[in-house]
Scaffold this motif. Structure first.
Motif, mmCIF file in Angstrom:
data_model
loop_
_atom_site.group_PDB
_atom_site.id
_atom_site.type_symbol
_atom_site.label_atom_id
_atom_site.label_comp_id
_atom_site.label_asym_id
_atom_site.label_seq_id
_atom_site.Cartn_x
_atom_site.Cartn_y
_atom_site.Cartn_z
ATOM 1 N N GLN A 19 0.832 -1.206 0.000
ATOM 2 C CA GLN A 19 0.000 0.000 0.000
ATOM 3 C C GLN A 19 0.866 1.255 0.000
ATOM 4 O OE1 GLN A 19 -3.223 0.099 2.965
ATOM 5 N NE2 GLN A 19 -3.055 -2.124 3.161
ATOM 6 N N ASN A 20 1.875 1.282 0.854
ATOM 7 C CA ASN A 20 2.743 2.455 0.941
ATOM 8 C C ASN A 20 3.545 2.657 -0.335
ATOM 9 O OD1 ASN A 20 1.887 2.996 3.548
ATOM 10 N ND2 ASN A 20 3.545 1.845 4.510
ATOM 11 N N SER A 21 3.994 1.551 -0.927
ATOM 12 C CA SER A 21 4.774 1.634 -2.153
ATOM 13 C C SER A 21 3.940 2.185 -3.304
ATOM 14 C CB SER A 21 5.324 0.249 -2.509
ATOM 15 O OG SER A 21 6.036 0.280 -3.715
ATOM 16 N N VAL A 22 2.704 1.685 -3.432
ATOM 17 C CA VAL A 22 1.820 2.168 -4.497
ATOM 18 C C VAL A 22 1.440 3.619 -4.241
ATOM 19 C CG1 VAL A 22 -0.456 1.887 -5.557
ATOM 20 C CG2 VAL A 22 0.949 -0.120 -5.065
ATOM 21 N N ARG A 23 1.227 3.979 -2.981
ATOM 22 C CA ARG A 23 0.905 5.375 -2.651
ATOM 23 C C ARG A 23 2.051 6.301 -3.061
ATOM 24 N NH1 ARG A 23 0.323 4.774 2.447
ATOM 25 N NH2 ARG A 23 -1.883 4.192 2.330
ATOM 26 N N MET A 44 -8.451 -3.045 -3.023
ATOM 27 C CA MET A 44 -9.248 -1.951 -2.474
ATOM 28 C C MET A 44 -8.390 -0.735 -2.135
ATOM 29 S SD MET A 44 -11.795 -2.022 0.822
ATOM 30 C CE MET A 44 -10.513 -2.630 1.927
ATOM 31 N N PHE A 45 -7.255 -0.947 -1.494
ATOM 32 C CA PHE A 45 -6.444 0.173 -1.033
ATOM 33 C C PHE A 45 -5.483 0.721 -2.094
ATOM 34 C CE2 PHE A 45 -7.668 -1.565 3.114
ATOM 35 C CZ PHE A 45 -8.047 -0.402 3.765
ATOM 36 N N VAL A 103 -4.441 -7.578 -9.728
ATOM 37 C CA VAL A 103 -3.477 -7.984 -8.702
ATOM 38 C C VAL A 103 -3.021 -9.401 -9.037
ATOM 39 C CG1 VAL A 103 -3.050 -8.353 -6.252
ATOM 40 C CG2 VAL A 103 -4.608 -6.531 -6.989
ATOM 41 N N ILE A 104 -1.784 -9.539 -9.441
ATOM 42 C CA ILE A 104 -1.212 -10.816 -9.848
ATOM 43 C C ILE A 104 -0.268 -11.298 -8.750
ATOM 44 C CG2 ILE A 104 0.100 -12.026 -11.638
ATOM 45 C CD1 ILE A 104 -2.521 -10.858 -12.648
ATOM 46 N N CYS A 105 -0.322 -12.572 -8.442
ATOM 47 C CA CYS A 105 0.471 -13.101 -7.338
ATOM 48 C C CYS A 105 1.488 -14.125 -7.852
ATOM 49 C CB CYS A 105 -0.439 -13.748 -6.297
ATOM 50 S SG CYS A 105 -1.748 -12.634 -5.713
#
Length: 560
Positions: free
Chosen positions: A198-202, A232-233, A241-243
């Motif tokens: 989340q922080n990285s994408v932000r 969501m975030f 979202v690929i895993c």
């Protein structure tokens, strides 16, 4: 032209290069022409002067470019030949802009990061993306660009800004961003954590780039609840979202990406002219990944080198051996041995390591010696002559040491040495080349693709290469076997069966009446491919498994 930018978050070293290579492989399997660019934000002009412990091995291209090892991944996965300008560094960009400023190209204007550096980055990417990499000479249709480091690194800011601008210049239907992020799973809770992603994408979005796909790297498969939380975030749909969890081999990564709908997504997002399914190429990768996992037989090889504490220092050597092992349906058990641990006990830092190293060396039926060409540590290996029946391949300095070893122990040339280690040696058996410029290490080696001519038809390597009159392989060296002393070997068992086109440089040696004892001045590992293993390494694996004679008798062709 379609551009796919691969960025990374949280930490480096989570596999952006493999992800970028796998995406290229999938798109190529759909019939598209694909090229790749690696961006390294360091100020060095190229990777040529790096210690291998800094960034792993220095990968050498056909044109002599000394580049980041990720370009090796691109070449192996995509089966293409790239160029030195496919590796962009901050040093190259600034040098390019400063040269223009010195010529007066900016008409007296103040030269700044924005717009001059960012414009230079975009111009470089667009120009290099158009350069053909296939024999057809057709322009590529897709360019996969990997931005090294992680989002937020100060040295990468100019590149991020350049691509923030570039996405509008290229237009949305021609540009997409894939963000690779770590999903850690602390052992204390066993719970997969999404906050780092989340922080990285932000941070990425704060810099003006929004990821189209988020590829989550994890030790175990990512749970659906975790995937939905990231969706969501991070402002993307769940299917975006690929895993990719840790897998048995990197050959599985293209398969995992394809199974999660990456091809369909690119078809819609970039309007790619692809078919409904991947071609036979991806089928071969699937088959290769399945075979790799099911292999039962094992072949042990000892790799003696100077930089064995970091496995990436010999990434291409490992891959070449792995390709060869897979071709003959064996698992590779590669044992790394620090060359200094093979020194006599009186000089070794640790006598225990000395005995352990020799015990490990004696376990392997085959071994190779491939240290780097700089420094004096760990070169003395005269003891190896006592295992004359051991299978051996010497690469670059490894070949030079084989010549010195043979001269000392079999030709009574006790003072034979290399001027690299002993400049005033009485018997300079290995000398520096005329091209070598003392005091300037960058780009002064004999680099890139060079032709080697077989001087005899009675050569084992010639047969393994397909009984061709000459071969072309990549070089990276400053020293060579002294041509004026070759007559000393004229009536010995050590034969120089391959030389350069002028017959002045010794390129290949073979020991007669030996199951497999070869040395090559070039680096054949750089041109090895998963489906086309390097012949010298293939020969070593065949000899180590007892199949070399049968292989030669069958015309040196691998069974399907």
């Amino acid at each position: 032209m379609k551009y796919i930018l691969v960025t990374g978050g949280v930490i480096s070293g989570i596999g952006k290069g493999i992800i970028a290579s796998s995406i290229g492989t999938i798109l190529k399997s759909c019939g598209l022409r694909v090229t790749a660019i690696k961006i390294d934000p360091y100020i060095n002009i190229d990777a040529g002067t790096f210690s291998p412990y800094e960034h792993g091995e220095v990968f050498v291209l056909n044109d002599g470019g000394e580049v980041d090892l990720d370009l090796g991944n691109y070449e192996r996965f995509l089966d293409i030949n790239l160029y030195k300008d496919n590796n962009i560094t901050t040093g190259k960009i600034y040098q390019h802009v400063i040269n223009k400023e010195r010529r007066g190209d900016f008409m007296g204007n103040t030269v700044q990061v924005v717009p001059h550096i960012t414009d230079a980055i975009q111009e470089w990417v667009m120009n290099q993306a158009k350069v053909p990499v296939e024999a057809s000479k057709e322009q590529p249709q897709v360019c996969v660009i990997e931005l090294g480091g992680t989002i937020g690194d100060i040295e990468g800011m100019a590149f991020v800004e350049a691509f923030r601008q570039f996405q509008f210049k290229a237009k949305r239907e021609n540009f997409c961003n894939i963000h690779v992020s770590l999903v850690p799973q602390p052992s204390s809770t066993g719970e997969q954590k999404t906050k780092p992603t989340q922080n990285s994408v932000r941070a990425l979005r704060g810099l003006g780039l929004s990821p189209d796909l988020i590829i989550c790297r994890s030790s175990m498969p990512v749970e659906m609840a975790v995937k939905e939380k990231i969706s969501m975030f991070c402002h993307v749909n769940p299917e975006q979202v690929i895993c990719i969890q840790d897998v048995y081999s990197t050959y599985q990564v293209p398969v995992l990406l394809e199974e999660q709908g990456v091809v369909k997504y690119f078809q819609e997002r970039l309007h790619l002219p692809t078919g409904d399914s991947a071609s036979n190429l991806l089928y071969k990768w699937k088959n290769m990944a399945e075979r790799y996992e099911k292999l039962q037989k094992t072949c042990s090889i000892a790799l003696v080198g100077k930089y064995t504490k970091l496995l990436d220092c010999y990434a291409s050597v490992f891959k070449a051996l792995e390709h060869s092992a897979l071709a003959i349906n064996h698992k590779l058990n590669l044992m790394y041995i620090d060359s200094i641990d093979l020194e006599p006990i009186t000089e070794s830092e640790d006598p225990v390591k000395f005995h352990e190293a020799w015990q490990k060396l004696c376990k392997g039926p085959g071994w190779g010696f491939e240290p780097a060409t700089l420094g004096v540590r760990g070169w003395r290996l005269s003891r190896l002559s006592y295992r004359r029946r051991a299978l051996r391949i010497g690469i670059c300095l490894g070949m030079q040491l084989a010549v010195i070893e043979f001269a000392r122990n079999c030709l009574n040339m006790e003072d034979a040495h290399s001027t690299e280690f002993e400049p005033n040696t009485l018997v300079p058996l290995v000398i520096d080349m005329p091209e070598y410029i003392p005091g300037n290490l960058g780009g002064t080696m004999r680099l890139g693709m060079r032709r080697t001519v077989f001087r005899t038809e009675n050569s084992l390597l010639r047969k393994i290469y397909g009984d061709v009159p000459f071969i072309e392989e990549r070089h990276r060296h400053r020293y060579e076997v002294n041509p004026s002393m070759i007559n000393r070997f004229e009536h010995s068992d050590l034969r120089f069966v391959g030389q350069d086109v002028d017959g002045e440089r010794m390129e290949i040696l073979e020991l007669a009446n030996h199951p497999y004892f070869v040395g090559v001045q070039f680096h054949p590992e750089f041109s090895s491919r998963p489906l086309k293993p390097s012949p010298p390494y293939l020969g070593l694996l065949l000899a180590a498994t007892g199949n070399l004679n049968a292989f030669v008798q069958q015309g040196c062709k691998l069974s399907a």
